[in-house]
Design a protein around this motif. Structure first.
Motif, PDB file in Angstrom:
ATOM      1  N   GLY A 172       0.800  -1.221   0.000  1.00 51.54           N
ATOM      2  CA  GLY A 172       0.000   0.000   0.000  1.00 51.54           C
ATOM      3  C   GLY A 172       0.829   1.266   0.000  1.00 51.54           C
ATOM      4  N   ILE A 173       2.024   1.190   0.586  1.00 53.56           N
ATOM      5  CA  ILE A 173       2.929   2.349   0.616  1.00 53.56           C
ATOM      6  C   ILE A 173       3.199   2.857  -0.796  1.00 53.56           C
ATOM      7  CG2 ILE A 173       5.356   2.961   1.000  1.00 53.56           C
ATOM      8  CD1 ILE A 173       3.842   3.098   3.569  1.00 53.56           C
ATOM      9  N   THR A 174       3.332   1.949  -1.754  1.00 52.08           N
ATOM     10  CA  THR A 174       3.653   2.358  -3.121  1.00 52.08           C
ATOM     11  C   THR A 174       2.539   3.217  -3.712  1.00 52.08           C
ATOM     12  OG1 THR A 174       4.953   0.348  -3.437  1.00 52.08           O
ATOM     13  CG2 THR A 174       4.288   1.535  -5.414  1.00 52.08           C
ATOM     14  N   GLY A 175       1.291   2.809  -3.512  1.00 55.06           N
ATOM     15  CA  GLY A 175       0.185   3.598  -4.031  1.00 55.06           C
ATOM     16  C   GLY A 175       0.120   4.975  -3.391  1.00 55.06           C
ATOM     17  N   LEU A 176       0.324   5.031  -2.082  1.00 54.45           N
ATOM     18  CA  LEU A 176       0.327   6.325  -1.392  1.00 54.45           C
ATOM     19  C   LEU A 176       1.432   7.219  -1.930  1.00 54.45           C
ATOM     20  CD1 LEU A 176      -0.614   8.253   0.833  1.00 54.45           C
ATOM     21  CD2 LEU A 176       0.873   7.000   2.429  1.00 54.45           C
ATOM     22  N   SER A 177       2.621   6.657  -2.097  1.00 49.24           N
ATOM     23  CA  SER A 177       3.751   7.434  -2.592  1.00 49.24           C
ATOM     24  C   SER A 177       3.462   8.016  -3.978  1.00 49.24           C
ATOM     25  CB  SER A 177       5.014   6.573  -2.646  1.00 49.24           C
ATOM     26  OG  SER A 177       6.085   7.281  -3.227  1.00 49.24           O
ATOM     27  N   ASN A 178       2.831   7.211  -4.829  1.00 50.43           N
ATOM     28  CA  ASN A 178       2.543   7.686  -6.180  1.00 50.43           C
ATOM     29  C   ASN A 178       1.617   8.898  -6.161  1.00 50.43           C
ATOM     30  OD1 ASN A 178       4.115   5.637  -7.198  1.00 50.43           O
ATOM     31  ND2 ASN A 178       2.404   4.324  -7.785  1.00 50.43           N
ATOM     32  N   VAL A 179       0.631   8.874  -5.267  1.00 46.72           N
ATOM     33  CA  VAL A 179      -0.291  10.008  -5.185  1.00 46.72           C
ATOM     34  C   VAL A 179       0.421  11.253  -4.652  1.00 46.72           C
ATOM     35  CG1 VAL A 179      -2.390  10.876  -4.090  1.00 46.72           C
ATOM     36  CG2 VAL A 179      -2.321   8.546  -4.976  1.00 46.72           C
ATOM     37  N   VAL A 180       1.257  11.070  -3.642  1.00 44.86           N
ATOM     38  CA  VAL A 180       2.018  12.212  -3.121  1.00 44.86           C
ATOM     39  C   VAL A 180       2.903  12.793  -4.222  1.00 44.86           C
ATOM     40  CG1 VAL A 180       3.683  12.985  -1.396  1.00 44.86           C
ATOM     41  CG2 VAL A 180       1.983  11.259  -0.779  1.00 44.86           C
ATOM     42  N   ALA A 181       3.535  11.917  -5.006  1.00 40.03           N
ATOM     43  CA  ALA A 181       4.392  12.384  -6.101  1.00 40.03           C
ATOM     44  C   ALA A 181       3.592  13.161  -7.137  1.00 40.03           C
ATOM     45  CB  ALA A 181       5.097  11.194  -6.755  1.00 40.03           C
ATOM     46  N   LEU A 182       2.424  12.652  -7.493  1.00 39.99           N
ATOM     47  CA  LEU A 182       1.594  13.334  -8.491  1.00 39.99           C
ATOM     48  C   LEU A 182       1.118  14.682  -7.989  1.00 39.99           C
ATOM     49  CD1 LEU A 182      -0.472  10.279  -9.753  1.00 39.99           C
ATOM     50  CD2 LEU A 182       0.899  11.788 -11.208  1.00 39.99           C
ATOM     51  N   THR A 234      10.904  11.231  -9.028  1.00 39.11           N
ATOM     52  CA  THR A 234       9.762  11.212  -8.122  1.00 39.11           C
ATOM     53  C   THR A 234       8.822  10.118  -8.588  1.00 39.11           C
ATOM     54  OG1 THR A 234       8.110  12.579  -6.982  1.00 39.11           O
ATOM     55  CG2 THR A 234       8.347  12.915  -9.363  1.00 39.11           C
ATOM     56  N   GLY A 235       8.106   9.524  -7.641  1.00 38.28           N
ATOM     57  CA  GLY A 235       7.214   8.422  -7.973  1.00 38.28           C
ATOM     58  C   GLY A 235       7.936   7.146  -8.326  1.00 38.28           C
ATOM     59  N   GLU A 236       9.150   6.965  -7.804  1.00 39.06           N
ATOM     60  CA  GLU A 236       9.926   5.766  -8.117  1.00 39.06           C
ATOM     61  C   GLU A 236      10.258   4.987  -6.851  1.00 39.06           C
ATOM     62  OE1 GLU A 236      13.186   6.210 -10.802  1.00 39.06           O
ATOM     63  OE2 GLU A 236      12.017   7.379 -12.248  1.00 39.06           O
ATOM     64  N   MET A 237      10.847   3.803  -7.055  1.00 39.26           N
ATOM     65  CA  MET A 237      11.257   2.938  -5.952  1.00 39.26           C
ATOM     66  C   MET A 237      12.724   2.576  -6.117  1.00 39.26           C
ATOM     67  SD  MET A 237       8.073   0.243  -5.594  1.00 39.26           S
ATOM     68  CE  MET A 237       7.910  -0.128  -7.347  1.00 39.26           C
ATOM     69  N   LEU A 238      13.512   2.767  -5.071  1.00 39.93           N
ATOM     70  CA  LEU A 238      14.898   2.331  -5.056  1.00 39.93           C
ATOM     71  C   LEU A 238      15.067   1.195  -4.049  1.00 39.93           C
ATOM     72  CD1 LEU A 238      17.173   5.519  -5.252  1.00 39.93           C
ATOM     73  CD2 LEU A 238      16.364   4.042  -7.102  1.00 39.93           C
ATOM     74  N   VAL A 239      15.672   0.113  -4.498  1.00 43.42           N
ATOM     75  CA  VAL A 239      16.008  -1.017  -3.644  1.00 43.42           C
ATOM     76  C   VAL A 239      17.422  -0.820  -3.122  1.00 43.42           C
ATOM     77  CG1 VAL A 239      16.374  -3.514  -3.596  1.00 43.42           C
ATOM     78  CG2 VAL A 239      14.518  -2.548  -4.982  1.00 43.42           C
ATOM     79  N   ALA A 240      17.636  -1.111  -1.845  1.00 42.04           N
ATOM     80  CA  ALA A 240      18.984  -1.034  -1.266  1.00 42.04           C
ATOM     81  C   ALA A 240      19.187  -2.265  -0.392  1.00 42.04           C
ATOM     82  CB  ALA A 240      19.148   0.243  -0.448  1.00 42.04           C
ATOM     83  N   VAL A 285       4.883   9.992 -12.705  1.00 43.81           N
ATOM     84  CA  VAL A 285       4.813  11.417 -13.013  1.00 43.81           C
ATOM     85  C   VAL A 285       5.477  11.621 -14.374  1.00 43.81           C
ATOM     86  CG1 VAL A 285       5.529  13.732 -12.286  1.00 43.81           C
ATOM     87  CG2 VAL A 285       4.902  12.022 -10.554  1.00 43.81           C
ATOM     88  N   PRO A 286       4.784  12.205 -15.359  1.00 44.14           N
ATOM     89  CA  PRO A 286       3.595  13.027 -15.138  1.00 44.14           C
ATOM     90  C   PRO A 286       2.262  12.324 -15.347  1.00 44.14           C
ATOM     91  CG  PRO A 286       4.423  13.407 -17.338  1.00 44.14           C
ATOM     92  CD  PRO A 286       5.375  12.421 -16.706  1.00 44.14           C
ATOM     93  N   SER A 287       2.214  11.118 -15.970  1.00 48.91           N
ATOM     94  CA  SER A 287       0.893  10.720 -16.467  1.00 48.91           C
ATOM     95  C   SER A 287       0.716   9.226 -16.667  1.00 48.91           C
ATOM     96  CB  SER A 287       0.622  11.430 -17.806  1.00 48.91           C
ATOM     97  OG  SER A 287       1.655  11.141 -18.745  1.00 48.91           O
ATOM     98  N   ALA A 288       1.272   8.379 -15.822  1.00 50.16           N
ATOM     99  CA  ALA A 288       1.135   6.939 -16.028  1.00 50.16           C
ATOM    100  C   ALA A 288      -0.326   6.509 -16.047  1.00 50.16           C
ATOM    101  CB  ALA A 288       1.894   6.179 -14.941  1.00 50.16           C
ATOM    102  N   HIS A 289      -1.119   7.070 -15.167  1.00 47.47           N
ATOM    103  CA  HIS A 289      -2.536   6.704 -15.094  1.00 47.47           C
ATOM    104  C   HIS A 289      -3.224   6.923 -16.430  1.00 47.47           C
ATOM    105  CE1 HIS A 289      -6.817   7.309 -14.100  1.00 47.47           C
ATOM    106  NE2 HIS A 289      -6.604   6.523 -13.050  1.00 47.47           N
ATOM    107  N   ASP A 290      -3.041   8.136 -16.992  1.00 46.51           N
ATOM    108  CA  ASP A 290      -3.679   8.445 -18.270  1.00 46.51           C
ATOM    109  C   ASP A 290      -3.022   7.709 -19.427  1.00 46.51           C
ATOM    110  OD1 ASP A 290      -5.300  10.068 -16.819  1.00 46.51           O
ATOM    111  OD2 ASP A 290      -4.533  11.960 -17.610  1.00 46.51           O
ATOM    112  N   ASP A 291      -1.700   7.522 -19.349  1.00 47.80           N
ATOM    113  CA  ASP A 291      -1.005   6.805 -20.420  1.00 47.80           C
ATOM    114  C   ASP A 291      -1.483   5.356 -20.513  1.00 47.80           C
ATOM    115  OD1 ASP A 291       0.391   9.089 -20.909  1.00 47.80           O
ATOM    116  OD2 ASP A 291       2.238   8.426 -19.895  1.00 47.80           O
ATOM    117  N   HIS A 292      -1.713   4.745 -19.362  1.00 47.79           N
ATOM    118  CA  HIS A 292      -2.231   3.376 -19.343  1.00 47.79           C
ATOM    119  C   HIS A 292      -3.562   3.299 -20.093  1.00 47.79           C
ATOM    120  CE1 HIS A 292      -3.779  -0.412 -17.597  1.00 47.79           C
ATOM    121  NE2 HIS A 292      -4.898   0.270 -17.451  1.00 47.79           N
ATOM    122  N   ILE A 293      -4.445   4.254 -19.802  1.00 50.60           N
ATOM    123  CA  ILE A 293      -5.759   4.251 -20.449  1.00 50.60           C
ATOM    124  C   ILE A 293      -5.629   4.563 -21.937  1.00 50.60           C
ATOM    125  CG2 ILE A 293      -8.016   5.397 -20.491  1.00 50.60           C
ATOM    126  CD1 ILE A 293      -7.570   5.921 -17.451  1.00 50.60           C
TER     127      ILE A 293
END
Length: 320
Positions: A172-182, A234-240, A285-293
């Motif tokens: 769920g953290i990933t979805g929250l992060s994406n919204v904060v980034a957008l 922004t809106g990304e994930m880094l593994v460490a 960011v900027p538009s994965a949601h719309d690009d998917h559609i």
């Protein structure tokens, strides 16, 4: 590259009394940040309190010439989250960096996990993230600057046995992060996810003798960069993990379009549906949601589907 410092910046780090959070706090403070060291000092289950861990990290920072203040509130309640952020605003007059690292752990097989254990873990990891992001974001937005780093896990990316609560929270953290980034893109606020692994008290009971070096200090620089003004993503994930830093991302196969489907046709086409040879990687960011559609609709149009405008599947206030 010049030395990346945090002079003049105020950082809030949750769960900073031990392990990874402590490493983040010491690193940012050593590079000039003023740090709110948040930790209620709870046991790994989340039970109990002890001001010692947070107070001890503050003493370490001050002994090294840095500036820090302890906060012992829990992220598990909205009121606790508000007080954590208020500590930075009251003490330093600003909040530039928010790193949500606080966590608890209540493992159990899925068939035996209690609802109380499920909720207790979501309260700290996922709801806790919202409890600190919610009061911090308006202050960052109004200042025109902010760096938010939220913590996921390979358990959230890939799952693991006995941790349904932890895996669900970390996913769920990933979805929250994406919204904060957008929502932060227009006002200078970035938000990214770190997926760290280190030998900390969470590893108690595991045989780590064959592990490579996995001190929390190895993961801290990735978080430091995500928290720095020079962070370019922004809106990304880094593994460490164990000295390796990598990007994790969500991708889709192009898939197969038909104007209509039967169950049998899904089975016939499943190899092509699952073919990862030419993946879609859609930046949040900027538009994965719309690009998917839009891409999905374009395939329908190309196959003779009804004509629809680019992005016409989404209107203000709607979500797909």
């Amino acid at each position: 590259m010049p030395d990346l410092r945090f002079d003049g910046r105020a950082a809030v780090i949750t769960g900073a009394g031990r392990g990874l959070g402590r490493a983040y706090a010491l690193l940012l403070a050593a590079k000039g940040a003023k740090v709110v060291v948040n930790d209620p000092g709870a046991a790994m289950s989340g039970d109990g309190t002890d001001p010692g861990p947070a107070d001890g990290v503050v003493r370490e920072i001050e002994a090294a010439g840095g500036e820090a203040v302890a906060n012992h509130d829990s992220v598990a309640t909205p009121e606790g989250g508000q007080r954590i952020v208020a500590t930075a605003l009251d003490r330093y007059g600003r909040i530039d960096i928010l790193i949500h690292n606080a966590g608890n752990h209540r493992p159990a097989p899925l068939a035996e996990m209690t609802y109380a254990d499920f909720d207790a873990v979501l309260d700290v990891h996922l709801r806790g993230a919202f409890h600190v992001v919610r009061p911090a974001f308006p202050a960052m937005r109004d200042a025109g600057y902010g760096r938010v780093v939220l913590t996921s896990s390979i358990g959230g990316l890939y799952g693991n046995g006995r941790v349904a609560n932890y895996a669900a929270a970390k996913a769920g953290i990933t979805g929250l992060s994406n919204v904060v980034a957008l929502e932060g893109a227009a006002c200078g606020v970035t938000c990214n996810v770190v997926v760290p692994a280190a030998v900390t008290r969470m590893a108690a009971g595991l045989d780590t003798s064959a592990y490579p070096p996995m001190d929390p200090d190895l993961a801290a620089p990735a978080v430091g960069w995500l928290a720095h003004e020079s962070c370019s993503v922004t809106g990304e994930m880094l593994v460490a993990i164990a000295g390796r830093i990598a990007r994790a991302f969500v991708a889709e196969t192009p898939g197969v379009h038909r104007p209509s489907w039967t169950i049998e046709q899904v089975g016939e086409d499943i190899a092509a549906i699952r073919d990862t040879g030419d993946p879609w990687i859609l930046p949040v960011v900027p538009s994965a949601h719309d690009d998917h559609i839009s891409r999905s609709f374009a395939m329908a149009r190309a196959e003779g589907g009804p004509a629809t405008g680019e992005g016409s599947g989404r209107r203000a206030g709607q979500s797909l």
